[in-house]
Design a protein around this motif. Structure first.
Motif, PDB file in Angstrom:
ATOM      1  N   LEU A   1     -24.354  80.698-118.878  1.00  0.00           N
ATOM      2  CA  LEU A   1     -24.755  79.297-119.020  1.00  0.00           C
ATOM      3  C   LEU A   1     -23.814  78.544-119.938  1.00  0.00           C
ATOM      4  O   LEU A   1     -23.412  77.413-119.662  1.00  0.00           O
ATOM      5  N   PHE A   2     -23.471  79.177-121.045  1.00  0.00           N
ATOM      6  CA  PHE A   2     -22.593  78.519-122.015  1.00  0.00           C
ATOM      7  C   PHE A   2     -21.224  78.248-121.401  1.00  0.00           C
ATOM      8  O   PHE A   2     -20.618  77.194-121.616  1.00  0.00           O
ATOM      9  N   GLY A   3     -20.743  79.204-120.600  1.00  0.00           N
ATOM     10  CA  GLY A   3     -19.467  78.995-119.933  1.00  0.00           C
ATOM     11  C   GLY A   3     -19.531  77.901-118.894  1.00  0.00           C
ATOM     12  O   GLY A   3     -18.615  77.082-118.785  1.00  0.00           O
ATOM     13  N   SER A   4     -20.632  77.848-118.129  1.00  0.00           N
ATOM     14  CA  SER A   4     -20.767  76.823-117.087  1.00  0.00           C
ATOM     15  C   SER A   4     -20.856  75.423-117.687  1.00  0.00           C
ATOM     16  O   SER A   4     -20.252  74.482-117.180  1.00  0.00           O
ATOM     17  N   ILE A   5     -21.632  75.295-118.768  1.00  0.00           N
ATOM     18  CA  ILE A   5     -21.754  73.992-119.419  1.00  0.00           C
ATOM     19  C   ILE A   5     -20.411  73.536-119.972  1.00  0.00           C
ATOM     20  O   ILE A   5     -19.995  72.389-119.798  1.00  0.00           O
ATOM     21  N   ALA A   6     -19.709  74.459-120.624  1.00  0.00           N
ATOM     22  CA  ALA A   6     -18.421  74.109-121.225  1.00  0.00           C
ATOM     23  C   ALA A   6     -17.347  73.881-120.166  1.00  0.00           C
ATOM     24  O   ALA A   6     -16.453  73.044-120.351  1.00  0.00           O
ATOM     25  N   ALA A   7     -17.440  74.593-119.036  1.00  0.00           N
ATOM     26  CA  ALA A   7     -16.399  74.495-118.015  1.00  0.00           C
ATOM     27  C   ALA A   7     -16.349  73.117-117.379  1.00  0.00           C
ATOM     28  O   ALA A   7     -15.269  72.613-117.055  1.00  0.00           O
ATOM     29  N   GLY A   8     -17.510  72.494-117.179  1.00  0.00           N
ATOM     30  CA  GLY A   8     -17.508  71.155-116.601  1.00  0.00           C
ATOM     31  C   GLY A   8     -16.732  70.183-117.454  1.00  0.00           C
ATOM     32  O   GLY A   8     -15.934  69.377-116.945  1.00  0.00           O
ATOM     33  N   ARG A   9     -16.939  70.256-118.763  1.00  0.00           N
ATOM     34  CA  ARG A   9     -16.229  69.339-119.662  1.00  0.00           C
ATOM     35  C   ARG A   9     -14.759  69.717-119.822  1.00  0.00           C
ATOM     36  O   ARG A   9     -13.878  68.852-119.805  1.00  0.00           O
ATOM     37  N   SER A  10     -14.487  71.027-119.954  1.00  0.00           N
ATOM     38  CA  SER A  10     -13.088  71.432-120.137  1.00  0.00           C
ATOM     39  C   SER A  10     -12.259  71.148-118.889  1.00  0.00           C
ATOM     40  O   SER A  10     -11.070  70.835-118.973  1.00  0.00           O
ATOM     41  N   SER A  11     -12.895  71.223-117.692  1.00  0.00           N
ATOM     42  CA  SER A  11     -12.176  70.903-116.456  1.00  0.00           C
ATOM     43  C   SER A  11     -11.714  69.454-116.446  1.00  0.00           C
ATOM     44  O   SER A  11     -10.645  69.136-115.924  1.00  0.00           O
ATOM     45  N   ASP A  12     -12.527  68.565-117.024  1.00  0.00           N
ATOM     46  CA  ASP A  12     -12.142  67.155-117.108  1.00  0.00           C
ATOM     47  C   ASP A  12     -11.212  66.884-118.280  1.00  0.00           C
ATOM     48  O   ASP A  12     -10.435  65.922-118.262  1.00  0.00           O
ATOM     49  N   TRP A  13     -11.280  67.707-119.299  1.00  0.00           N
ATOM     50  CA  TRP A  13     -10.524  67.463-120.531  1.00  0.00           C
ATOM     51  C   TRP A  13      -9.118  68.059-120.463  1.00  0.00           C
ATOM     52  O   TRP A  13      -8.122  67.349-120.609  1.00  0.00           O
ATOM     53  N   ILE A  14      -9.027  69.374-120.245  1.00  0.00           N
ATOM     54  CA  ILE A  14      -7.708  70.032-120.246  1.00  0.00           C
ATOM     55  C   ILE A  14      -7.219  70.360-118.842  1.00  0.00           C
ATOM     56  O   ILE A  14      -6.100  70.861-118.673  1.00  0.00           O
ATOM     57  N   GLY A  15      -8.038  70.115-117.831  1.00  0.00           N
ATOM     58  CA  GLY A  15      -7.620  70.369-116.461  1.00  0.00           C
ATOM     59  C   GLY A  15      -8.212  71.637-115.873  1.00  0.00           C
ATOM     60  O   GLY A  15      -8.751  72.487-116.578  1.00  0.00           O
ATOM     61  N   ARG A  16      -8.098  71.738-114.541  1.00  0.00           N
ATOM     62  CA  ARG A  16      -8.675  72.887-113.841  1.00  0.00           C
ATOM     63  C   ARG A  16      -7.893  74.171-114.145  1.00  0.00           C
ATOM     64  O   ARG A  16      -8.481  75.235-114.341  1.00  0.00           O
ATOM     65  N   ARG A  17      -6.580  74.084-114.193  1.00  0.00           N
ATOM     66  CA  ARG A  17      -5.750  75.281-114.378  1.00  0.00           C
ATOM     67  C   ARG A  17      -6.055  75.999-115.688  1.00  0.00           C
ATOM     68  O   ARG A  17      -6.258  77.220-115.714  1.00  0.00           O
ATOM     69  N   TYR A  18      -6.072  75.261-116.789  1.00  0.00           N
ATOM     70  CA  TYR A  18      -6.271  75.914-118.077  1.00  0.00           C
ATOM     71  C   TYR A  18      -7.712  76.374-118.270  1.00  0.00           C
ATOM     72  O   TYR A  18      -7.986  77.283-119.073  1.00  0.00           O
ATOM     73  N   THR A  19      -8.632  75.795-117.517  1.00  0.00           N
ATOM     74  CA  THR A  19     -10.001  76.305-117.536  1.00  0.00           C
ATOM     75  C   THR A  19     -10.058  77.686-116.886  1.00  0.00           C
ATOM     76  O   THR A  19     -10.815  78.561-117.321  1.00  0.00           O
ATOM     77  N   PHE A  20      -9.224  77.902-115.868  1.00  0.00           N
ATOM     78  CA  PHE A  20      -9.107  79.245-115.290  1.00  0.00           C
ATOM     79  C   PHE A  20      -8.615  80.248-116.333  1.00  0.00           C
ATOM     80  O   PHE A  20      -9.083  81.388-116.390  1.00  0.00           O
ATOM     81  N   VAL A  21      -7.669  79.844-117.156  1.00  0.00           N
ATOM     82  CA  VAL A  21      -7.124  80.736-118.175  1.00  0.00           C
ATOM     83  C   VAL A  21      -8.217  81.117-119.184  1.00  0.00           C
ATOM     84  O   VAL A  21      -8.316  82.281-119.607  1.00  0.00           O
ATOM     85  N   ILE A  22      -9.040  80.160-119.576  1.00  0.00           N
ATOM     86  CA  ILE A  22     -10.151  80.451-120.490  1.00  0.00           C
ATOM     87  C   ILE A  22     -11.100  81.472-119.850  1.00  0.00           C
ATOM     88  O   ILE A  22     -11.558  82.420-120.504  1.00  0.00           O
TER      89      ILE A  22
END
Length: 521
Positions: free
Chosen positions: A101-122
Motif C-alpha cells: 500500500l505504501f508503495g502504491s500510494i507513493a508511486a502515483g505521486r513519484s510517477s508525476d514528480w520524477i517520472g515513470r522511469r525512475y519510479t521503476f528504479v525505486i
C-alpha cells in the motif's frame, strides 16, 4: 465545460464529440492502412520499439507474480523450520499486500514528480533488498523485515507498469500491449512454482532460501531496463517538454503523421495551445499537486464514474478470493486429497502453466472482442468454477473415503478452470481498463488509488483465509467467493462502457452516463 489550464485544478470534462470537432486530426486514422484494391482496412503492424518498452516495463509485474508463486511453496518449509503457527503463516503471506500500500500510494505521486522511469528504479531497488533479506533470514522477524521491503517494491511496480505501458501504446493495439504486465505477472507466478519444485530437492533449510533469494534477478533486470527505455511521452508533455515528447513519439509510432496526431491529442488533453511546439514556458508544469482534490473532494460526474469503475474493478478482482487459490494452492490440493509435497508442488506448476496460457489468449482477444465481453465471461466462468469447487470440497470433507474420488478429480479440475477463467478476463482486463480510463492529469495517482484498493482487499483476504475456512469450512469459503463473483458480474454489466480501439483522450468522453447495460460491445 472546457479544458483545464495546464497543471491547474479543474478536470477535463469535454465530450468525445467536442474533441473530434476541435481536432480535425482525429478524423485521420493513421493507425490503420487502407487497402486500395479491396477497400478494406489492414491491421497495423506492432511498432517494435513500443513493444520493447512494454516488455521492459512489464518486468515490474513479474516481481509480484514471482513472490506470490514462490511463497505458496516456500511457506511449507518456512513453517517447519521456524515452527510458526497458522496465524503467523497468514501474516507472512498477506502482509506483502499491506506493505505494498505504501508503495502504491507513493508511486502515483513519484510517477508525476520524477517520472515513470525512475519510479521503476525505486521499485526494483526495494524488491532487490527484500529478496536478499528474505533469502538470508535467520528468524521469522528477519523474514518479515524482508517482506516489508519487497512489499514496497511491489507497490511501486504494480502502479507504474500499467501507467507507462498504456501511455506508450497506440490505441489500435493498446489492449495487447497493456496486457503485458498481467502476462509477466503470470510468468512470475509460473517461475515461482518452478522454483519451488526445483529447489525443493535441496535440504529443507536451504531450499526455501534459494526460492526467495533468486527473486533478486528480475529486480536487477528491471533497474537496468528502466535506465535504457525512454520516458513516457505523456509525462514529458505534462512537464512541458514537448520536443522530448515528440522524439519519443516518433520512435513508438509507425508514421510521422501518427506521431504528430498523438502529440496533438496529448497536448489538447493537457490544455496546451497548438502553437507550442517546443518547451512550454515554466519548465516543469506539474508534479501531481491538486490531483487528490480533483479525485476525491470535488470530482465531476465523469470523474466519479471513472473512479467508481477503477476502484470497483480492482475490488472485485481480489474480493472473489483468487489470490487465496494462488497463495494457498498447496493447502487446497491437500484438502482435495493430494498429500505428497512433491505432488502438490507439481500441481501448482500445472496451475501456473494454465494461468499463463489463458492470459496469452486474452492478450490476443482484447483488441478483437473488447474489454466488456471478456470481463463478463470471466466472472461468469469464475462463479461456476468456484461454486463447483466448493461443492466438491464439501463432499470430500464430509466423507473423505475412496468413494468420493470423483470429488478429488473435480476439485483439481475446478481449480484449473477458475485459473483459466480468471486469466482470460478478471486478471488482464483489470490492469488494461484501469490504465485507460483516467484522464492524463489524473492517471498516475488514480491508478495508484486503484492499486491501494487492490492490495487492501487482497491483503485482508489472504491474511484471514485460513481462519475463514476453519470457521465456515473450506467449501463454505469458496461458496462465499462464488457469490461475490455474481455481484461483480452485475456491477460490470451495468456500469462499464467499452473502450476498445479508442485513444486515451477519446475514452474520457465515454464516462459520465453511469448505466451501460444496453450495449455489450
Amino acid at each position: 465545460m472546457g479544458y483545464s489550464n495546464f497543471g491547474g485544478g479543474n478536470n477535463l470534462d469535454d465530450s468525445h464529440e467536442q474533441l473530434i470537432e476541435r481536432n480535425p486530426l482525429r478524423n485521420v486514422c493513421s493507425e490503420t492502412v487502407a487497402d486500395n484494391d479491396h477497400g478494406h482496412l489492414k491491421k497495423p503492424k506492432i511498432n517494435k520499439f513500443a513493444l520493447i518498452c512494454a516488455i521492459m516495463a512489464s518486468v515490474a509485474n513479474a516481481l509480484l507474480g514471482y513472490d506470490i508463486g514462490v511463497m505458496s511453496g516456500a511457506v511449507i518449509y518456512i513453517k517447519d523450520q521456524f515452527s510458526i503457527s497458522d496465524v503467523q503463516v497468514e501474516l507472512l503471506v498477506g502482509t506483502l499486500n499491506i506493505y505494498s500500500l505504501f508503495g502504491s500510494i507513493a508511486a502515483g505521486r513519484s510517477s508525476d514528480w520524477i517520472g515513470r522511469r525512475y519510479t521503476f528504479v525505486i521499485a526494483a531497488t526495494n524488491f532487490l533488498a527484500g529478496a536478499l533479506l528474505m533469502g538470508l533470514s535467520t528468524s521469522y522477524t528477519f523474514l518479515m523485515i524482508g517482506r516489508f521491503f519487497a512489499g514496497i517494491g511491489v507497490g511501486f511496480a504494480c502502479t507504474v507498469a500499467p501507467v507507462y505501458t498504456a501511455e506508450v501504446a497506440p490505441a489500435s493495439y493498446r489492449g495487447f500491449l497493456t496486457t503485458f504486465p498481467e502476462v509477466f505477472n503470470n510468468v512470475g507466478i509460473l517461475l515461482g512454482y518452478v522454483s519451488n519444485y526445483g529447489f525443493s530437492k535441496l535440504p529443507a533449510n536451504q531450499g526455501w532460501r534459494f526460492m526467495l533469494g533468486i527473486g533478486a534477478v528480475p529486480s536487477v533486470i528491471l533497474a537496468v531496463g528502466a535506465l535504457i527505455m525512454p520516458e513516457s511521452p505523456r509525462w514529458l508533455v505534462m512537464q512541458g517538454r514537448l520536443a522530448d515528447a515528440r522524439r519519443v513519439l516518433d520512435k513508438i509510432s509507425d508514421t510521422m503523421e501518427e506521431s504528430r496526431r498523438r502529440l496533438e491529442d496529448i497536448k489538447e488533453a493537457a490544455g496546451i495551445p497548438r502553437d507550442h511546439n517546443d518547451v512550454v514556458a515554466g519548465q516543469k508544469r506539474t508534479t501531481g499537486e491538486g490531483v487528490w482534490k480533483d479525485l476525491l473532494i470535488h470530482p465531476t460526474r465523469r470523474v466519479r464514474h471513472v473512479l467508481l469503475c477503477a476502484l470497483g474493478i480492482h475490488f472485485f478482482q481480489q474480493a472473489i478470493g483468487f489470490d487465496t487459490v494462488i497463495l494457498y494452492s498447496p493447502r487446497i490440493f491437500e484438502k482435495a486429497g493430494i498429500t505428497s509435497n512433491n505432488e502438490k508442488l507439481l500441481a501448482t506448476v500445472a496451475m501456473g502453466v494454465m494461468k499463463l496460457v489463458f492470459v496469452l489468449v486474452a492478450m490476443i482477444l482484447l483488441d478483437k472482442v473488447g474489454r466488456r465481453p471478456l470481463l463478463l465471461t470471466s466472472y461468469a466462468g469464475v462463479f461456476v468454477s468456484l461454486a463447483t469447487l466448493a461443492t466438491s470440497l464439501t463432499v470430500i470433507e464430509r466423507d473423505p473415503t475412496e468413494t468420493v474420488r470423483w470429488a478429488v478429480i473435480v476439485s483439481v479440475s475446478m481449480v484449473l478452470s477458475a485459473v483459466a477463467f480468471f486469466s482470460i478476463g478478471a486478471g488482464p482486463v483489470t490492469l488494461v481498463y484501469s490504465a485507460e480510463i483516467f484522464s492524463l492529469r489524473l492517471r498516475a495517482q488514480g491508478i495508484g488509488l486503484g492499486m491501494v484498493v487492490n492490495r487492501v482487499v487482497s491483503g485482508a483476504i489472504s491474511m484471514t483465509f485460513l481462519s475463514l475456512y476453519k470457521a465456515i469450512t473450506i467449501g463454505g469459503a469458496f461458496f462465499l467467493f462464488a457469490g461475490v463473483s455474481v455481484v461483480g458480474f452485475v456491477f460490470f454489466f451495468l456500469f462499464y462502457p467499452e473502450t476498445q480501439g479508442k485513444t486515451l483522450e477519446e475514452i474520457e468522453g465515454l464516462f459520465g452516463s453511469f448505466v451501460h447495460w444496453r450495449s455489450i460491445g
